[in-house]
Design an enzyme around this catalytic site. Structure first.
Site, mmCIF file in Angstrom:
data_model
loop_
_atom_site.group_PDB
_atom_site.id
_atom_site.type_symbol
_atom_site.label_atom_id
_atom_site.label_comp_id
_atom_site.label_asym_id
_atom_site.label_seq_id
_atom_site.Cartn_x
_atom_site.Cartn_y
_atom_site.Cartn_z
ATOM 1 N N TYR A 6 29.242 41.787 35.537
ATOM 2 C CA TYR A 6 29.046 40.985 36.729
ATOM 3 C C TYR A 6 28.035 41.651 37.665
ATOM 4 O O TYR A 6 27.459 42.678 37.348
ATOM 5 C CB TYR A 6 30.389 40.696 37.393
ATOM 6 C CG TYR A 6 31.342 39.983 36.459
ATOM 7 C CD1 TYR A 6 30.890 38.922 35.672
ATOM 8 C CD2 TYR A 6 32.655 40.383 36.310
ATOM 9 C CE1 TYR A 6 31.733 38.271 34.782
ATOM 10 C CE2 TYR A 6 33.513 39.734 35.422
ATOM 11 C CZ TYR A 6 33.045 38.689 34.659
ATOM 12 O OH TYR A 6 33.881 38.048 33.766
ATOM 13 N N ARG A 35 47.792 42.407 29.951
ATOM 14 C CA ARG A 35 48.402 41.447 29.021
ATOM 15 C C ARG A 35 49.925 41.472 29.079
ATOM 16 O O ARG A 35 50.559 40.426 28.929
ATOM 17 C CB ARG A 35 47.907 41.709 27.601
ATOM 18 C CG ARG A 35 48.248 43.061 27.013
ATOM 19 C CD ARG A 35 47.639 43.242 25.624
ATOM 20 N NE ARG A 35 46.203 43.304 25.679
ATOM 21 C CZ ARG A 35 45.506 44.448 25.826
ATOM 22 N NH1 ARG A 35 46.158 45.597 25.943
ATOM 23 N NH2 ARG A 35 44.203 44.447 25.852
ATOM 24 N N ARG A 69 36.848 49.040 40.759
ATOM 25 C CA ARG A 69 37.195 49.022 39.332
ATOM 26 C C ARG A 69 35.943 49.196 38.491
ATOM 27 O O ARG A 69 34.941 48.506 38.693
ATOM 28 C CB ARG A 69 37.881 47.714 38.938
ATOM 29 C CG ARG A 69 38.550 47.827 37.555
ATOM 30 C CD ARG A 69 39.242 46.555 37.141
ATOM 31 N NE ARG A 69 40.311 46.835 36.202
ATOM 32 C CZ ARG A 69 40.716 45.989 35.265
ATOM 33 N NH1 ARG A 69 40.150 44.802 35.138
ATOM 34 N NH2 ARG A 69 41.705 46.304 34.455
ATOM 35 N N GLN A 122 40.847 41.254 44.242
ATOM 36 C CA GLN A 122 39.628 41.714 43.587
ATOM 37 C C GLN A 122 38.481 40.769 43.943
ATOM 38 O O GLN A 122 38.574 39.556 43.732
ATOM 39 C CB GLN A 122 39.790 41.770 42.072
ATOM 40 C CG GLN A 122 38.579 42.407 41.400
ATOM 41 C CD GLN A 122 38.638 42.366 39.892
ATOM 42 O OE1 GLN A 122 38.500 41.308 39.291
ATOM 43 N NE2 GLN A 122 38.828 43.523 39.278
#
Length: 357
Positions: A180, A312, A227, A98
């Site tokens: 971002y 997670r 993404r 990524q």
């Protein structure tokens, strides 16, 4: 057969199963953005995933913002990443990188000396970051990128994609959420530009669309993913119409033939990000956020996506794919060690079955 464990092709990348490890910042890189030997072991432990999306990695020194996050812009970083990709491939896995440019979500405490903090507009992000040097600090005041500098950043992404392939990655994913740089261009709350990269919705999605086109040209569209999380408010992101913004971006990139779209559930009431993605993106979808083995299987069977990613659950379950295959119980994880240095809470989670004490 459980559809999660059927092979699937995402562009030019063949996956043995549809269980994807989502990218997670874990702050285990060296201070100079170098991947470490601990990272080699961490990703190798999780190589039974059909695909690993490795953590957000800066395409340039200016793209760094958090402490101990990696880069892919130097020869030494490329060489260090080869250890990660070789270990994953040796274990039979596939791995993409990524690419994450944090833009204004940055502190000089976490950058090399002289690396600027840049953004579409000179608007400071109203949030704080942790630094090893000074603890919690405000984000830096960013410099507004000139039109020429925007084009230079686009080329930095293209070069980072080439570097990732040179490092052995099977492809790259553009991080276009979490406040971002690409999302800073897209959101009308952080983009006040008056050139071709600001103003209208078409102009605001131009930067991420051109980044994706440049990366696709650099390494082939079948090795490039994206993404998104429409309406994600993280890191002081404000957008007056997140559904329209996401749709405009997906419409703009639809002709590129990208490998996949990695889409997170929207946090905006009434916005079905998965349905929006199906409507506006013609390729394969990786679905993310809040899935367990049962709901992931249901989503694949219902045709909502081609694969499902887990974040997670992959922290405390390095063998998550195997556990899901046999319906084994899932382990928890230690939140206090999510972003600390060293192997504790990173390399020491046992595989199933847990050895007897």
């Amino acid at each position: 057969m459980n559809p999660l464990f059927q092979p699937v092709r995402l562009g030019d990348i063949e996956l043995a199963n549809r269980v994807v490890m989502a990218p997670m910042t874990r702050s285990r890189a060296a201070e100079d953005g170098m991947p470490t030997l601990d990272m080699v072991e961490y990703y190798a432990q999780r190589a039974s995933a059909g695909l690993i999306v490795a953590e957000g990695t800066a395409p340039s020194a200016a793209g760094l913002g958090y402490c101990r996050t990696p880069g892919i812009y130097s020869a030494a970083q490329i060489a260090a990443w080869r250890g990660v990709t070789a270990a994953v491939h040796a274990a039979g896995g596939r791995i993409v990188l990524q690419l994450m440019h944090v833009g204004r979500v940055a502190s000089h405490h976490n950058k090399p000396a002289g690396a600027p903090t840049v953004a579409p507009s000179a608007l400071r992000a109203r949030t704080q970051l942790f630094s090893d040097a000074a603890g919690m600090v405000d984000t830096d005041q960013p410099e507004e990128l000139s039109t020429a500098q925007v084009r230079e950043v686009i080329e930095e992404f293209a070069q980072a994609a080439r570097n990732a392939r040179a490092a052995g990655f099977d492809g790259v994913e553009l991080h276009c959420t979490s406040g971002y740089l690409p999302m800073q261009f897209m959101a009308d709350g952080s983009n006040r530009r008056s050139d071709e990269y600001g103003g209208s919705l078409e102009n605001r999605v131009r930067f991420p669309a051109e980044v994706l086109a440049a990366m696709a040209e650099a390494i082939g569209p079948g090795r490039v993913g994206l993404r998104i999380c429409p309406g994600n408010p993280y890191n002081d992101t404000e957008d007056s119409d997140p559904a329209a913004t996401a749709a405009a971006l997906l419409d703009a990139i639809a002709p590129l033939g990208l490998a996949y779209l990695h889409v997170m559930r929207a946090q905006v009431p009434g916005l079905d990000a998965f349905a929006l993605a199906r409507q506006h993106f013609p390729g394969a979808l990786i679905l993310n956020d809040g899935f367990d083995g049962h709901s992931a299987r249901q989503a694949i069977e219902a045709g909502q996506g081609e694969a499902v990613s887990f974040a997670r659950h992959y922290i405390g379950n390095p063998d998550l794919a195997e556990r899901l295959r046999v319906n084994a119980p899932l382990a928890g994880f230690d939140r206090s060690s999510l972003y600390t240095a060293g192997p504790r809470g990173y390399l020491d989670y046992p595989r199933w079955p847990v050895p007897a004490q």
